[in-house]
Design an enzyme around this catalytic site. Structure first.
Site, mmCIF file in Angstrom:
data_model
loop_
_atom_site.group_PDB
_atom_site.id
_atom_site.type_symbol
_atom_site.label_atom_id
_atom_site.label_comp_id
_atom_site.label_asym_id
_atom_site.label_seq_id
_atom_site.Cartn_x
_atom_site.Cartn_y
_atom_site.Cartn_z
ATOM 1 N N GLY A 126 0.790 -1.227 0.000
ATOM 2 C CA GLY A 126 0.000 0.000 0.000
ATOM 3 C C GLY A 126 0.818 1.271 0.000
ATOM 4 N N ARG A 174 -22.740 -8.262 -18.167
ATOM 5 C CA ARG A 174 -23.306 -9.500 -18.688
ATOM 6 C C ARG A 174 -24.757 -9.330 -19.123
ATOM 7 N NH1 ARG A 174 -21.484 -12.357 -14.907
ATOM 8 N NH2 ARG A 174 -19.778 -13.365 -16.020
ATOM 9 N N GLU A 198 -15.627 6.056 -16.678
ATOM 10 C CA GLU A 198 -14.527 6.486 -15.808
ATOM 11 C C GLU A 198 -13.189 5.910 -16.237
ATOM 12 O OE1 GLU A 198 -16.199 2.722 -13.791
ATOM 13 O OE2 GLU A 198 -16.908 4.392 -15.020
ATOM 14 N N LYS A 214 14.730 2.005 10.920
ATOM 15 C CA LYS A 214 15.145 0.604 11.072
ATOM 16 C C LYS A 214 14.327 -0.326 10.188
ATOM 17 C CE LYS A 214 17.920 -0.664 13.336
ATOM 18 N NZ LYS A 214 19.346 -0.920 12.988
ATOM 19 N N ASP A 242 -3.769 -0.563 -10.760
ATOM 20 C CA ASP A 242 -2.569 0.200 -11.091
ATOM 21 C C ASP A 242 -2.460 0.468 -12.587
ATOM 22 O OD1 ASP A 242 -1.547 0.674 -8.577
ATOM 23 O OD2 ASP A 242 -0.424 -1.187 -8.500
ATOM 24 N N GLY A 275 2.512 1.736 -7.734
ATOM 25 C CA GLY A 275 1.985 2.078 -9.053
ATOM 26 C C GLY A 275 1.989 3.569 -9.297
ATOM 27 N N HIS A 327 -18.359 1.827 -18.835
ATOM 28 C CA HIS A 327 -17.657 2.390 -17.675
ATOM 29 C C HIS A 327 -16.869 3.599 -18.165
ATOM 30 C CE1 HIS A 327 -18.307 -0.591 -14.423
ATOM 31 N NE2 HIS A 327 -18.503 -1.417 -15.436
ATOM 32 N N GLU A 345 5.174 -15.356 -3.039
ATOM 33 C CA GLU A 345 4.649 -15.421 -4.402
ATOM 34 C C GLU A 345 5.406 -14.548 -5.394
ATOM 35 O OE1 GLU A 345 1.759 -12.735 -2.030
ATOM 36 O OE2 GLU A 345 2.930 -14.556 -1.731
ATOM 37 N N CYS A 400 -23.161 1.386 -15.773
ATOM 38 C CA CYS A 400 -23.250 -0.071 -15.880
ATOM 39 C C CYS A 400 -24.462 -0.601 -15.105
ATOM 40 C CB CYS A 400 -21.942 -0.712 -15.422
ATOM 41 S SG CYS A 400 -21.800 -2.458 -15.883
#
Length: 596
Positions: free
Chosen positions: A45, A498, A547, A221, A102, A49, A545, A181, A418
């Protein structure tokens, strides 16, 4: 010292006896493309990005071609099935790729339309490796994390370099150093630096400097230990960016430099600021861009005149951001309001439209799962306009319908997006057209009037999991409508849905006064509706969409229209005509093409 070219010579000499696995895409020249790799340490966080896209913009402004890529550690093939509560919004690219939010940050900062090449997940990497193994692509070798999986990561980065013809590829590795990961991503870029040759890769560590209120001073630290984890992976950072609430002191930066082997003049502060769009100038002022250019030896490719022009344009946007005198309050009537990142692109689109009109847009979050026709009026107090955003499922649907009815009947500016578009059609069918049992089959599969429904061609492919309509689609716009004044005869927007307006109900809805001003060119799919201006000051909806395509210097017209209408509600002295267009220089008229 052996570099990448020596490795390829060794492979050619001993093709049957080598531990190297180094596929190169067609047309790729080793060492011709430079790479900037951004890691996160201490905690997630931190805004990798935002930092990476801002730094990429600094280099883009210098006349360099840049291409970003996000490497995600999760095993999903894409972000389409991720819960907004856990991962924020799903950003959709023009080619239909469902990806991390991002990518939206990169598109807005760089004013680029990205593709599937700019988004990589572990699921994609493993799938390609296994598909190649099944078809004998490894010539009988035992397939291993090193060199084959890491080799596939490098291959994806180089494929992007070839396709984009970028001078610099910006690589953002998701998560933090030490996460299981992303360990193989880190190993892959370590190998990349070895193979590409000296000064071809710049490693940037984004870390966090703590400032506990109880101590009243900054502590380094945790940052030191996080960077040590990176060093343990074989990565020597060349630049360190120190995230903090306040500017990081010289003493703290020197301490971090000492323990990370990075010169103090390449350990920078990256403290909080009012808007993410101020960060490129912060990075320039600190010298990040010069440090990257010097390390990658790109001085000969810099165009100083291009940088001057780009900075002047960006400065006009920032000036508009700071100079906002008026204020409007827009309600976002959704069901993911507990997680602001679920509506990240909407927030940015509102900011862009606010700068266009010289106002500050305040957002109020309203959870529609708690709304009914009895308490909706109270939720609307103090609002100058509303957005009913996208969603899936049944929760909060009746609350959205109550919001839409209240906005329609009271003249409050409203934009349905939408799912919000669909619920507005349901509301209109129920309360204007007399279809009291109208609904969406997503909510009630047995409803009497399925005004929102799966189209027949979608049902035929349902078993293949292909019912989602994704990515950029062209829209034919009806002449003489507000949408026509926004876009002209054709528009292109991005979709992720959909269910559609059932064509059987379109004549009845239009007879009731709903204007479908945008349709698909290939089928009877309703993409945009509006109420005439003599009926409502601004009541617009889109199945798309919008935006996702709003940019700082090119605000999305539907948001421009919403903020304009909200300003008329909030400020009786506001009399500017509704206009659409890019943000232009202050010495000229701030808007273009007045709309009657």
């Amino acid at each position: 010292m052996m570099d990448g070219r020596d490795i390829f010579d060794a492979i050619r000499d001993r093709s049957g006896d080598t531990e190297f696995y180094l596929p190169l895409p067609a047309g790729y020249q080793l060492g011709s493309t430079k790479y900037v790799v951004v890691f996160g340490t201490v905690m997630s966080g931190l805004g990798k990005g935002i930092f990476s896209s801002s730094l990429a913009k600094c280099l883009q402004d210098k006349g360099l071609m840049v291409a970003p890529v996000k490497l995600e550690g999760y095993l999903n093939i894409d972000a389409g099935t991720l819960n907004p509560f856990r991962h924020g919004e799903v950003f959709v690219l023009d080619d239909g790729t469902e990806c991390d939010m991002d990518l939206g940050t990169y598109e807005r900062a760089l004013d680029q339309n990205l593709t599937q090449l700019n988004f990589v997940t572990s699921g994609q990497i493993y799938r390609r490796v296994l598909e190649r193994e099944r078809t004998g692509g490894y010539l009988g070798r035992d397939v291993q994390m090193i060199p084959h999986v890491t080799g596939e990561v490098k291959n994806r980065l180089r494929e992007l370099a070839v396709a984009s013809r970028a001078d610099v590829v910006f690589v953002e590795i998701g998560g933090t150093v030490g996460d299981v990961e992303n360990a193989y991503y880190i190993e892959a870029v370590r190998q990349l630096a070895f193979e590409e040759g000296q000064r071809s890769v710049c490693f940037v560590a984004l870390t966090y400097v703590l400032e506990p209120a109880i101590l009243g001073e900054q502590k380094s630290k945790a940052a030191q230990l996080g960077i040590r984890r990176l060093l343990e992976c074989g990565i020597q950072p060349h630049i360190i960016a120190c995230r903090a609430q306040n500017p990081v002191t010289r003493k703290v930066r020197e301490k971090i430099a000492l323990f990370s082997n990075v010169p103090p003049d390449r350990v920078f502060s990256m403290h909080d600021c009012e808007s993410v769009y101020q960060i490129p100038e912060m990075l320039r002022a600190a010298g990040y861009d010069r440090a990257v250019i010097e390390w990658l030896q790109l001085e000969s490719r810099v165009d100083e005149s291009a940088e001057k022009r780009a900075r002047e344009v960006w400065a006009r946007y920032l000036a508009g951001l700071r100079a906002a005198e008026r204020q409007v309050t827009i309600g976002i009537m959704g069901k993911y309001t507990a997680v602001r990142d679920a509506y990240a692109s909407i927030l940015k689109a509102l900011e862009h439209a606010g700068v266009y009109w010289g106002c500050k847009v305040q957002v109020r979050w309203v959870d529609t799962s708690e709304l009914t026709s009895d308490n909706v009026a109270q939720a609307f107090r103090g609002l100058n306009g509303i957005i009913v955003p996208g969603a899936f499922g049944t929760r909060g649907s009746e609350g959205k319908i109550a919001c839409l009815r209240h906005a329609r009947t009271t003249g409050l500016p409203c934009l349905g997006i939408c799912y919000g578009f669909q619920m507005a059609v349901v509301e209109f069918a129920r309360n204007v057209c007399g279809l009291t049992e109208a609904n969406s089959t997503e909510i009630d599969s047995e409803c009497r009037h399925p005004v929102i429904n799966l189209l027949p061609e979608q049902r035929r492919i349902e078993g293949l999991g292909g019912t989602m309509r994704l990515g950029g689609q062209d829209i034919v716009v009806k002449e003489g409508t507000l949408a026509y004044r926004m876009f002209g005869p054709r528009a292109r927007m991005r979709f992720r849905h959909r269910y559609e307006v059932d064509p059987r109900y379109v004549p009845q809805l239009e007879a009731g006064g709903l204007v479908f001003s945008g349709r698909s060119p290939r089928a009877e799919i309703m993409n945009v509706f509006e109420l005439p201006p003599d009926v409502h000051p601004y009541y617009v909806g889109t199945q798309a969409h919008p935006e996702l395509t709003s940019r700082p210097l090119s605000p999305q017209p539907m948001f421009v229209g919403l903020v304009h209408a909200a300003l008329r509600q909030a400020c009786p002295d506001f009399r500017e005509p509704l206009t659409f267009g890019p943000l232009v220089v202050p010495s000229e008229s701030p808007h273009t093409e007045p709309v009657s």
